[in-house]
Motif scaffolding. Structure first.
Motif, PDB file in Angstrom:
ATOM      1  N   ARG B 316       0.653  -0.971  -0.148  1.00  0.00           N
ATOM      2  CA  ARG B 316       0.044   0.281   0.086  1.00  0.00           C
ATOM      3  C   ARG B 316       1.258   1.585   0.162  1.00  0.00           C
ATOM      4  O   ARG B 316      -0.058   2.424   0.901  1.00  0.00           O
ATOM      5  CB  ARG B 316      -0.879  -0.217   1.576  1.00  0.00           C
ATOM      6  N   ARG B 318       1.424   3.450  -2.414  1.00  0.00           N
ATOM      7  CA  ARG B 318       1.095   4.121  -3.050  1.00  0.00           C
ATOM      8  C   ARG B 318       0.119   5.243  -1.955  1.00  0.00           C
ATOM      9  O   ARG B 318      -0.094   6.607  -2.256  1.00  0.00           O
ATOM     10  CB  ARG B 318       0.948   3.450  -4.685  1.00  0.00           C
ATOM     11  N   GLU B 319      -1.003   4.265  -1.613  1.00  0.00           N
ATOM     12  CA  GLU B 319      -1.926   4.469  -0.763  1.00  0.00           C
ATOM     13  C   GLU B 319      -1.156   5.433   0.329  1.00  0.00           C
ATOM     14  O   GLU B 319      -1.965   6.440   0.090  1.00  0.00           O
ATOM     15  CB  GLU B 319      -2.864   3.467  -0.240  1.00  0.00           C
ATOM     16  N   ILE B 322      -0.384   8.658  -1.723  1.00  0.00           N
ATOM     17  CA  ILE B 322      -2.030   9.445  -1.389  1.00  0.00           C
ATOM     18  C   ILE B 322      -2.173   9.961  -0.540  1.00  0.00           C
ATOM     19  O   ILE B 322      -2.606  11.549  -0.331  1.00  0.00           O
ATOM     20  CB  ILE B 322      -2.640   8.740  -2.365  1.00  0.00           C
ATOM     21  N   ARG B 323      -2.036   9.366   0.618  1.00  0.00           N
ATOM     22  CA  ARG B 323      -2.733  10.290   1.712  1.00  0.00           C
ATOM     23  C   ARG B 323      -1.307  10.810   2.527  1.00  0.00           C
ATOM     24  O   ARG B 323      -2.054  12.536   2.691  1.00  0.00           O
ATOM     25  CB  ARG B 323      -2.084   9.354   3.111  1.00  0.00           C
ATOM     26  N   ARG B 324      -0.183  11.012   2.035  1.00  0.00           N
ATOM     27  CA  ARG B 324       0.513  12.283   2.673  1.00  0.00           C
ATOM     28  C   ARG B 324       0.372  13.544   1.517  1.00  0.00           C
ATOM     29  O   ARG B 324      -0.029  14.310   2.058  1.00  0.00           O
ATOM     30  CB  ARG B 324       2.076  11.812   2.182  1.00  0.00           C
ATOM     31  N   ALA B 325       0.193  13.123   0.698  1.00  0.00           N
ATOM     32  CA  ALA B 325      -0.114  14.400  -0.668  1.00  0.00           C
ATOM     33  C   ALA B 325      -1.396  15.361  -0.432  1.00  0.00           C
ATOM     34  O   ALA B 325      -1.121  16.482  -0.476  1.00  0.00           O
ATOM     35  CB  ALA B 325      -0.428  14.176  -2.144  1.00  0.00           C
ATOM     36  N   VAL B 326      -2.551  14.270   0.058  1.00  0.00           N
ATOM     37  CA  VAL B 326      -3.248  15.487   0.590  1.00  0.00           C
ATOM     38  C   VAL B 326      -3.548  15.956   2.293  1.00  0.00           C
ATOM     39  O   VAL B 326      -4.771  16.179   2.449  1.00  0.00           O
ATOM     40  CB  VAL B 326      -4.833  14.158   0.259  1.00  0.00           C
ATOM     41  N   PRO B 409       7.173  10.699   0.540  1.00  0.00           N
ATOM     42  CA  PRO B 409       5.882  11.217  -0.163  1.00  0.00           C
ATOM     43  C   PRO B 409       5.816  10.346  -1.742  1.00  0.00           C
ATOM     44  O   PRO B 409       5.194  10.192  -2.788  1.00  0.00           O
ATOM     45  CB  PRO B 409       5.202  12.381  -0.131  1.00  0.00           C
ATOM     46  N   ILE B 410       7.252  11.523  -1.818  1.00  0.00           N
ATOM     47  CA  ILE B 410       7.461  11.557  -3.817  1.00  0.00           C
ATOM     48  C   ILE B 410       7.637   9.849  -4.041  1.00  0.00           C
ATOM     49  O   ILE B 410       6.898   9.095  -5.079  1.00  0.00           O
ATOM     50  CB  ILE B 410       8.715  12.408  -4.178  1.00  0.00           C
ATOM     51  N   LEU B 413       4.160   7.780  -3.819  1.00  0.00           N
ATOM     52  CA  LEU B 413       3.210   8.653  -4.495  1.00  0.00           C
ATOM     53  C   LEU B 413       3.932   7.504  -6.242  1.00  0.00           C
ATOM     54  O   LEU B 413       2.910   7.423  -7.613  1.00  0.00           O
ATOM     55  CB  LEU B 413       3.050   9.800  -5.544  1.00  0.00           C
ATOM     56  N   ARG B 414       5.307   7.621  -6.496  1.00  0.00           N
ATOM     57  CA  ARG B 414       5.017   7.366  -7.664  1.00  0.00           C
ATOM     58  C   ARG B 414       5.930   5.115  -7.669  1.00  0.00           C
ATOM     59  O   ARG B 414       6.014   4.707  -8.801  1.00  0.00           O
ATOM     60  CB  ARG B 414       7.240   7.781  -8.432  1.00  0.00           C
TER      61      ARG B 414
END
Lengths: 241, 416
Positions: B316, B318-319, B322-326, B409-410, B413-414
């Motif tokens: 998870r 990537r999830e 995503i959570r870090r990005a939001v 986070p980067i 996400l990738r």
């Protein structure tokens, strides 16, 4: 509102130093609709990540509304990221097991908002997906998934939406729909929209195009705000370098 | 993110991958269940042994002959093979009026065949005196126990244990009937004067037949010692409740040592407390052993949980990005995974308690390879197992959660 000055980002690898950004200076005003173009490796994504507080610069000044944010701790950057920025990605980046409305609620969850469901439905309504609220990503088309991602980015009423190749996986008609939503957000709500792309026709939707190569900005052209991309009058300002 | 939201998110994540969550929890389910079952078995065994000892009667002190030792060869005889105690010793202890002693009853026991008109049964014959009733807390269901004049007259009267009476006289009315006790080639006809009340327990005492101690001893040569005294296997002494059994034991030792004129006692004095203590120690060791085995299975379950949590974090990634990005902080991500681990072990622990209690109840009283299982579910073992399961969940969730919270986070996400 975004002020970058002499931003550098250096990665240390086994092969030596990689200068992803080599002295970038950029000012973005509130409500601007701006495209960043460049080949892969030109540093455009790194600059996006720094603007979105996902990454911090090695050197240089980054001010958001006059406040220096280049050297904040991780928690503060996370909090600002959640409140000020909305991210849209080429690969949508939705959580597979969540319904559309839950995806949109996700940023609100970390802000401990109480009326999350209503806000999320409102954001979905804005991108025209109110009737798909309880669908999972695998039940939605690519364009619909990207619109869910846009709803997720704008549900927090961000100051800036950062879109990294948002139309990269979409067909032309859907791409235009997505860019139309961004254009509307910038124009009507004064949200700054930064779109990274390598397609000229996508960049043509915007009012300003910044081109990058090898970690520096090589051109920055402004167009008068217009609804149709064709009727633009470029104002080229070469970066002194 | 609020605690409520964390738990909801955790439940969603657990429900999203049911098979994996089930397998993760299974380790803890088995661990918790086995702790409860094994401790219940251990404690059940302990209680069983203690019940059996208490079933003999309470406040008892037993005097038994010490095994004889051959002076020239030094060969030690078998336990209970000594013939150093006599019925007269019992009388001496009784007449010494040691403070705290409530009653003294000699006991001569041997096996014989009891033969009634149409039935027969191998029984344990107990030669004793009327005081046996008080000392061993026995009760007569019908008729009378041995009386003092039965002893004086060396009467051929006998009292049947309840199980013996049922076998020999299935129709009842045993009183007044003749029963022949056969010892090898010899046999003697006794008249039944009473039937004992059932004692239950192991049933051992219901298979006894009681006779006045001198009745057979005076007629059968091998029941006497070389000097012609009536030898007994055991002298039962009952103390007043709360009396100091150690002091009484010392007093009895003094009396017998003087009578026997020996330097090292040719008898042993053992109180029931000693027996209970010794048995308790044995079964405590058993409990610790069983508990340790169960504890190991809990730890193994915990390692399983950690393993699957690590896989879950990797899967998870990537999830997490995503959570870090939001706007999720590292701490939010950490809390999400720790909550998930705790919720998982909470569920596993509860199911484990259910299964553990069910199994412990199901095997209670069952015959397992010839042994009657006895289980005693311990409330503390439920609490302990549950607490340890939660702790294991917390610990094994913490490291994966920490790794998740430290992801860039980067890069997250990738990741694919």
């Amino acid at each position: 509102m975004i002020h970058l000055e002499g931003i550098e980002k250096v990665y240390r690898t086994d092969a030596g130093e990689v200068r992803a950004l080599d002295g970038v200076s950029l000012d973005v005003r509130a409500g601007e609709f701006i495209a960043i173009m460049g080949a892969s490796g030109s540093g455009k994504s790194t600059m996006m990540n720094i603007i979105g507080l996902l990454d911090d610069p090695t050197a240089g000044i980054y001010e958001l509304d006059g406040a220096d944010v280049s050297k904040l701790d991780d928690d503060t950057r996370s909090r600002l990221r959640g409140r000020l920025f909305g991210f849209v990605f080429q690969s949508y980046n939705l959580v597979p097991r969540m319904t559309a409305v839950e995806q949109v609620e996700l940023p609100l969850l970390y802000q401990r908002r109480s009326n999350r469901r209503a806000m999320a439905l409102e954001a979905l309504e804005r991108v025209g997906l109110a009737d798909r609220a309880s669908h999972h990503p695998n039940q939605l088309s690519g364009g619909q998934q990207q619109r869910v991602a846009i709803a997720r980015s704008l549900v927090v009423h961000p100051n800036v939406i950062l879109a990294d190749e948002p139309t990269g996986a979409l067909d032309t008609r859907t791409s235009e729909e997505v860019m139309g939503i961004f254009e509307e957000l910038a124009r009507e709500q004064q949200i700054t929209v930064v779109v990274v792309t390598h397609e000229q026709n996508i960049a043509d939707f915007t009012n300003r195009t910044v081109r990058m190569r090898d970690g520096v900005i090589i051109s920055d052209e402004q167009r008068a705000r217009a609804t149709a991309p064709a009727s633009t009058t470029p104002v080229v300002s070469e970066v002194a370098r | 993110m609020s605690i409520f939201d964390s738990i909801r998110t955790a439940l969603r994540a657990i429900a999203a991958n049911r098979l994996r969550s089930g397998l993760t929890a299974l380790g803890l389910v088995i661990g918790v269940a086995s702790v409860i079952v094994l401790i219940a078995v251990g404690q059940g065994a302990q209680q069983g042994v203690q019940d059996r000892i208490r079933g003999l009667g309470s406040d008892l002190i037993f005097v038994k002959p010490a095994p004889p030792t051959d002076r020239t060869t030094g060969a030690r005889g078998a336990r209970d093979s000594g013939i150093t105690l006599t019925a007269a010793d019992a009388d001496a202890i009784d007449s010494a009026k040691v403070p705290g002693v409530m009653g003294v009853a000699p006991q001569l026991s041997f096996n014989a065949q009891a033969i009634a008109l149409s039935q027969n049964l191998g029984v344990t014959v107990i030669g004793t005196t009327p005081s046996y009733m008080d000392v061993r807390d026995a009760k007569v269901a019908e008729g009378d126990f041995i009386g003092a004049d039965d002893v004086d007259r060396r009467a051929l009267t006998l009292v049947l244990g309840s199980a013996v009476a049922e076998t020999l006289f299935p129709d009842g009315d045993a009183i007044g009937q003749q029963v022949r006790l056969a010892l090898g080639p010899q046999g003697f006809n006794f008249r039944v004067i009473g039937v004992m009340a059932a004692r239950g327990g192991t049933g051992e005492q219901d298979n006894y037949v009681f006779v006045p101690v001198p009745s057979l001893s005076s007629r059968v040569q091998f029941l006497r010692n070389p000097r012609g005294d009536i030898s007994v296997n055991q002298i039962n002494i009952r103390s007043v409740p709360g009396a100091n059994q150690d002091l009484i034991g010392t007093a009895i030792t003094d009396i017998l040592a003087q009578r026997h004129q020996v330097v090292s006692p040719d008898f042993t004095v053992q109180s029931q407390n000693d027996l209970v203590g010794a048995a308790a120690e044995v079964s405590r060791t058993l409990s610790i052993l069983l508990g340790s085995i169960a504890g190991i299975s809990l730890i193994v379950g915990g390692i399983g949980t950690m393993n699957i949590m690590l896989v879950s974090v990797t899967e998870r990634t990537r999830e997490i990005g995503i959570r870090r990005a939001v706007g999720a902080r590292g701490m939010d991500v950490m809390r999400q995974f720790v909550t998930e681990a705790i919720v998982l072990s909470l569920v596993g622990g509860l199911i484990g308690i259910g299964i553990g209690v069910a199994v412990a109840v199901a095997i209670d009283g069952r015959d397992i390879s010839g042994t009657a299982m006895q289980t005693a579910i311990q409330t503390w073992s439920i609490g302990l197992a549950f607490g340890v399961a939660l702790l294991v969940g917390l610990v094994s969730g913490s490291y994966p959660a920490f790794r998740a919270s430290r992801l860039d986070p980067i890069l997250a996400l990738r990741s694919e």
